[in-house]
Design an enzyme around this catalytic site. Structure first.
Site, mmCIF file in Angstrom:
data_model
loop_
_atom_site.group_PDB
_atom_site.id
_atom_site.type_symbol
_atom_site.label_atom_id
_atom_site.label_comp_id
_atom_site.label_asym_id
_atom_site.label_seq_id
_atom_site.Cartn_x
_atom_site.Cartn_y
_atom_site.Cartn_z
ATOM 1 N N SER A 170 0.841 -1.190 0.000
ATOM 2 C CA SER A 170 0.000 0.000 0.000
ATOM 3 C C SER A 170 0.875 1.239 0.000
ATOM 4 C CB SER A 170 -0.895 0.008 1.245
ATOM 5 O OG SER A 170 -1.529 1.266 1.413
ATOM 6 N N TYR B 52 -2.207 -0.705 10.108
ATOM 7 C CA TYR B 52 -2.232 -1.216 8.735
ATOM 8 C C TYR B 52 -1.055 -0.659 7.942
ATOM 9 C CZ TYR B 52 -3.747 -1.707 3.864
ATOM 10 O OH TYR B 52 -3.801 -1.976 2.518
#
Length: 205
Positions: free
Chosen positions: A114, A130
């Site tokens: 990401s 995350y």
């Protein structure tokens, strides 16, 4: 490609494999929970009974846990759960399937990361556990690329994609999000390794 759809939820995994088959592809469901070492080991054994090698491994499993809002408020348990799937999961699966990948003429490992994991402009306070797990995943990618010199090992930022995790407001379709992953699996140069990519181009870690 003969696709093995790895999933911890049997019904969802079988449904995805069936949809690929209906579209004319070859696909099978492979039960695997990347957060469970025993499950990963069992999946690699099951795979080896069906196929003698693996060409491409896509580590796509990822979670965002409810409550992952502010770094100073994130509990140890939430942090561990996130890292277990998002960081250790890809390492665990790659380790288990490495012998089968080594039998390929051009083995490739693709870790779905990401932009939130970038140290260069990545951190903005959103879902810190995350994002940190993806920063660590990028570190795993770099280490694997060094440890497996005959493999192509890369990380991919798919962008904000309209999935169950991304939601329907996301800016990219599943096809757009998957484009670089498919390219790395099929047409990218084998010598391209140890990189972090978005839209088929290298981006900062």
């Amino acid at each position: 490609f003969h696709v093995f759809v790895g999933a911890r939820k049997r019904d969802a995994g079988r449904k995805a494999a069936n949809e690929i088959a209906k579209a004319g592809g070859r696909a099978m469901f492979l039960e695997i929970d990347v957060a469970d070492n025993a499950s990963v080991t069992a999946a690699s054994h099951e795979f080896s009974e069906i196929a003698d090698h693996l060409d491409v491994l896509v580590n796509n499993a990822g979670i965002i846990v409810d409550g992952d809002n502010e770094i100073l408020e994130v509990s140890d348990d939430l942090f561990r759960k996130t890292l277990e799937t998002n960081t250790l999961g890809p390492l665990r699966v790659t380790r288990a399937f490495a012998p089968l990948l080594a039998k390929s003429k051009a083995p490739r490992v693709i870790n779905v990361s990401s932009g939130g994991g970038q140290l260069t402009g990545g951190a903005d306070g959103w879902s810190p556990a995350y994002c940190i797990s993806k920063t660590a995943l990028n570190g795993v990618t770099s280490q694997l690329a060094t440890a497996l010199p005959k493999f192509a090992v890369n990380s991919v930022c798919p962008g904000w994609v309209r999935t169950d995790m991304g939601g329907q407001s996301a800016t990219r379709s599943v096809e757009e999000g998957a484009d670089t992953i498919v390219w790395l699996a099929s047409d990218a140069p084998q010598k391209l390794t140890g990189k972090f990519l978005r839209d088929r181009k290298e981006i900062p870690w």
